[in-house]
Design a protein around this motif. Structure first.
Motif, mmCIF file in Angstrom:
data_model
loop_
_atom_site.group_PDB
_atom_site.id
_atom_site.type_symbol
_atom_site.label_atom_id
_atom_site.label_comp_id
_atom_site.label_asym_id
_atom_site.label_seq_id
_atom_site.Cartn_x
_atom_site.Cartn_y
_atom_site.Cartn_z
ATOM 1 N N MET A 108 47.525 30.749 47.408
ATOM 2 C CA MET A 108 46.938 32.161 48.312
ATOM 3 C C MET A 108 47.471 32.752 47.346
ATOM 4 S SD MET A 108 45.355 32.889 50.739
ATOM 5 C CE MET A 108 45.333 34.104 51.910
ATOM 6 N N ARG A 109 48.704 32.855 46.969
ATOM 7 C CA ARG A 109 49.106 34.398 46.069
ATOM 8 C C ARG A 109 48.439 34.389 44.696
ATOM 9 N NH1 ARG A 109 55.316 35.705 45.961
ATOM 10 N NH2 ARG A 109 55.845 36.331 48.715
ATOM 11 N N LYS A 110 48.011 33.074 43.963
ATOM 12 C CA LYS A 110 46.780 33.085 42.620
ATOM 13 C C LYS A 110 46.182 33.475 42.957
ATOM 14 C CE LYS A 110 50.176 29.240 39.653
ATOM 15 N NZ LYS A 110 48.960 28.473 39.550
ATOM 16 N N LYS A 111 45.359 34.072 43.958
ATOM 17 C CA LYS A 111 44.415 34.067 44.331
ATOM 18 C C LYS A 111 43.975 35.830 44.687
ATOM 19 C CE LYS A 111 39.675 33.010 47.021
ATOM 20 N NZ LYS A 111 39.382 32.021 48.165
ATOM 21 N N LEU A 112 45.423 35.691 45.316
ATOM 22 C CA LEU A 112 45.398 37.463 45.667
ATOM 23 C C LEU A 112 45.645 38.362 44.514
ATOM 24 C CD1 LEU A 112 47.186 37.527 49.278
ATOM 25 C CD2 LEU A 112 45.303 38.221 48.416
ATOM 26 N N LYS A 136 44.835 37.347 41.229
ATOM 27 C CA LYS A 136 43.308 37.445 39.943
ATOM 28 C C LYS A 136 42.531 38.129 40.683
ATOM 29 C CE LYS A 136 40.198 34.138 38.551
ATOM 30 N NZ LYS A 136 39.370 32.447 38.505
ATOM 31 N N ILE A 137 42.140 38.902 42.632
ATOM 32 C CA ILE A 137 41.223 39.221 42.714
ATOM 33 C C ILE A 137 42.204 41.155 42.840
ATOM 34 C CG2 ILE A 137 40.797 40.220 44.800
ATOM 35 C CD1 ILE A 137 40.776 37.878 45.969
ATOM 36 N N ALA A 138 43.644 41.609 43.205
ATOM 37 C CA ALA A 138 44.350 42.309 42.458
ATOM 38 C C ALA A 138 43.722 42.806 40.888
ATOM 39 C CB ALA A 138 45.273 43.027 42.802
ATOM 40 N N ILE A 139 43.853 42.066 39.903
ATOM 41 C CA ILE A 139 43.475 41.959 38.277
ATOM 42 C C ILE A 139 41.951 42.499 38.383
ATOM 43 C CG2 ILE A 139 43.618 40.602 36.178
ATOM 44 C CD1 ILE A 139 46.069 39.830 37.530
ATOM 45 N N THR A 140 41.598 41.431 38.394
ATOM 46 C CA THR A 140 40.124 41.795 38.804
ATOM 47 C C THR A 140 39.665 43.477 39.611
ATOM 48 O OG1 THR A 140 39.578 39.269 38.837
ATOM 49 C CG2 THR A 140 37.455 40.910 38.956
#
Length: 144
Positions: free
Chosen positions: A1-5, A7-11
């Protein structure tokens, strides 16, 4: 879940900075598109009274003046610098001393400085007022 958030923040950050970069690159073009676009012409030293030049009297196209009785008002464009198509417009009042089919003969009445080099506004894409910044559009003529 943290990796997904993460990745979304960086994108989101990359997209945000890309949009800011694009808007910054095109900011001058966007600014120019939002300015009123005006077309200008020059006054001509009057020669309505025969071959004798009458100083301080000029011929201006009828489309330039807003007329009230024997006085008129027009806008002229003063370029920011010689290389720029951006200008400021200013209002000038004149006295109408004569006319023909196409022109009014005007005098500045001893007030504002009026010469044949003034760029008189005869067409505008938006309403303008004294002191507005505008974009001067050069008239294109077809050569056939």
């Amino acid at each position: 879940m943290r990796k997904k958030l993460k990745k979304i923040a960086i994108t989101t950050a990359v997209v945000f900075f890309a949009v800011v970069a694009i808007l910054t690159y095109f900011s001058e073009t966007i600014d120019r598109m939002l300015l009123p676009q005006v077309k200008t012409c020059e006054a001509v030293l009057s020669d309505l009274k025969g071959n004798t030049r009458i100083y301080n009297k000029y011929l201006v196209p009828k489309s330039v003046l807003t007329v009230e009785g024997d006085t008129g008002t027009f806008y002229y464009a003063h370029r920011i610098n010689d290389d720029s198509d951006e200008a400021y417009v200013y209002q000038m009042d004149v006295v109408i001393t004569g006319s023909d089919e196409l022109y009014y003969e005007v005098s500045n009445g001893g007030g504002d400085f009026f010469t044949t080099s003034l760029q008189l506004v005869y067409s505008t894409s938006k309403s303008i007022s004294d002191g507005d910044r505008v974009y001067v559009v050069e008239e294109e003529f077809d050569e056939e």
